[in-house]
Design an enzyme around this catalytic site. Sequence first.
Site, PDB file in Angstrom:
ATOM      1  N   ASP A  18      -0.410  -4.741  -4.291  1.00  0.00           N
ATOM      2  CA  ASP A  18      -1.684  -4.235  -4.812  1.00  0.00           C
ATOM      3  C   ASP A  18      -2.693  -5.367  -5.003  1.00  0.00           C
ATOM      4  O   ASP A  18      -2.317  -6.504  -5.309  1.00  0.00           O
ATOM      5  CB  ASP A  18      -1.431  -3.518  -6.149  1.00  0.00           C
ATOM      6  CG  ASP A  18      -2.605  -2.634  -6.551  1.00  0.00           C
ATOM      7  OD1 ASP A  18      -3.368  -2.215  -5.656  1.00  0.00           O
ATOM      8  OD2 ASP A  18      -2.757  -2.374  -7.759  1.00  0.00           O
ATOM      9  N   ASN A  66      -3.048   7.657  -1.468  1.00  0.00           N
ATOM     10  CA  ASN A  66      -4.086   6.834  -0.835  1.00  0.00           C
ATOM     11  C   ASN A  66      -4.905   7.610   0.200  1.00  0.00           C
ATOM     12  O   ASN A  66      -5.954   7.132   0.649  1.00  0.00           O
ATOM     13  CB  ASN A  66      -3.482   5.577  -0.200  1.00  0.00           C
ATOM     14  CG  ASN A  66      -3.003   4.547  -1.205  1.00  0.00           C
ATOM     15  OD1 ASN A  66      -2.042   3.821  -0.962  1.00  0.00           O
ATOM     16  ND2 ASN A  66      -3.662   4.460  -2.361  1.00  0.00           N
TER      17      ASN A  66
END
Length: 233
Positions: A18, A66
């Site tokens: 991330d 996502n």
Amino acid sequence: MNLPANAGVPGHLAVIMDGNGRWAAKRGRPRWMGHARGAQTAREVVAYCARLGVQHLTLYAFSSDNWKRPREEVGFLLDLFASHLDRQLTELCANGIRLSIIGRRDRLPATLVAKMEDAEARTAQGTRMHLRVAIDYSSKAALQQAFARVNAGDGEWPAEPLLPNVDLLLRTGGERRLSDFLLWECAYAELAFHEALFPDLTTAHLDAVFADFAGRDRRFGGLDSAPAPVGSA
Ligand code: IPE
Ligand code: IPE
Ligand code: MG
């Protein structure tokens, strides 16, 4: 070079990669540049973990949530996976790394799925490290699927977890959450949250994370330090 498994190194490392977007934003660059740089870092992480003797490495590359991102970003990410599969296949084969992709395939472009299947077939004999890349992955969805299989079958829950138990879960980018990743497999995982944005992650950071992991006291519900239970990676 085949190094023996290193005692201080996790058998199964899972990484939530991330911070790509923030890495780019900090430099006044578009988010896709962060993803491109992050893909290079992922390649370095794979090579380093294989060298250190990590047996299972699972990378979170694209979550089922996502898909909520702008169409251009999603398209860029899917193209990036395809081009990296092409470029890294030789390296994976040469290093004895077996590649599996986990997650849903039915929503991915057919050309990408074909590349994934080809890469899986061509690396299937790799025994040095099993690399799993999670694309369109949701742990809750994977569990629902497993429950459905149990209900449709003889009702027996399989003895093994869905994937090998995770020994160490690392999330970069400073957030402290699982974001629907390996919920079942992380039952006794040690958790490491690193401030480095994923493209900035270095082998020195990994060394520090592994050194910290090596010093943890894992008890698995007992009173004494215990080795990872049978069935664990
Ligand atoms: C991780 O980086 C990559 C994916 C989720 C695909 P992000 O894109 O989430 O980067 P940040 O968290 O916005 O910085
Ligand atoms: C998790 O990161 C997914 C990946 C790294 C692939 P996100 O950036 O999507 O997670 P949230 O939205 O911060 O929870
Ligand atoms: Mg993020």
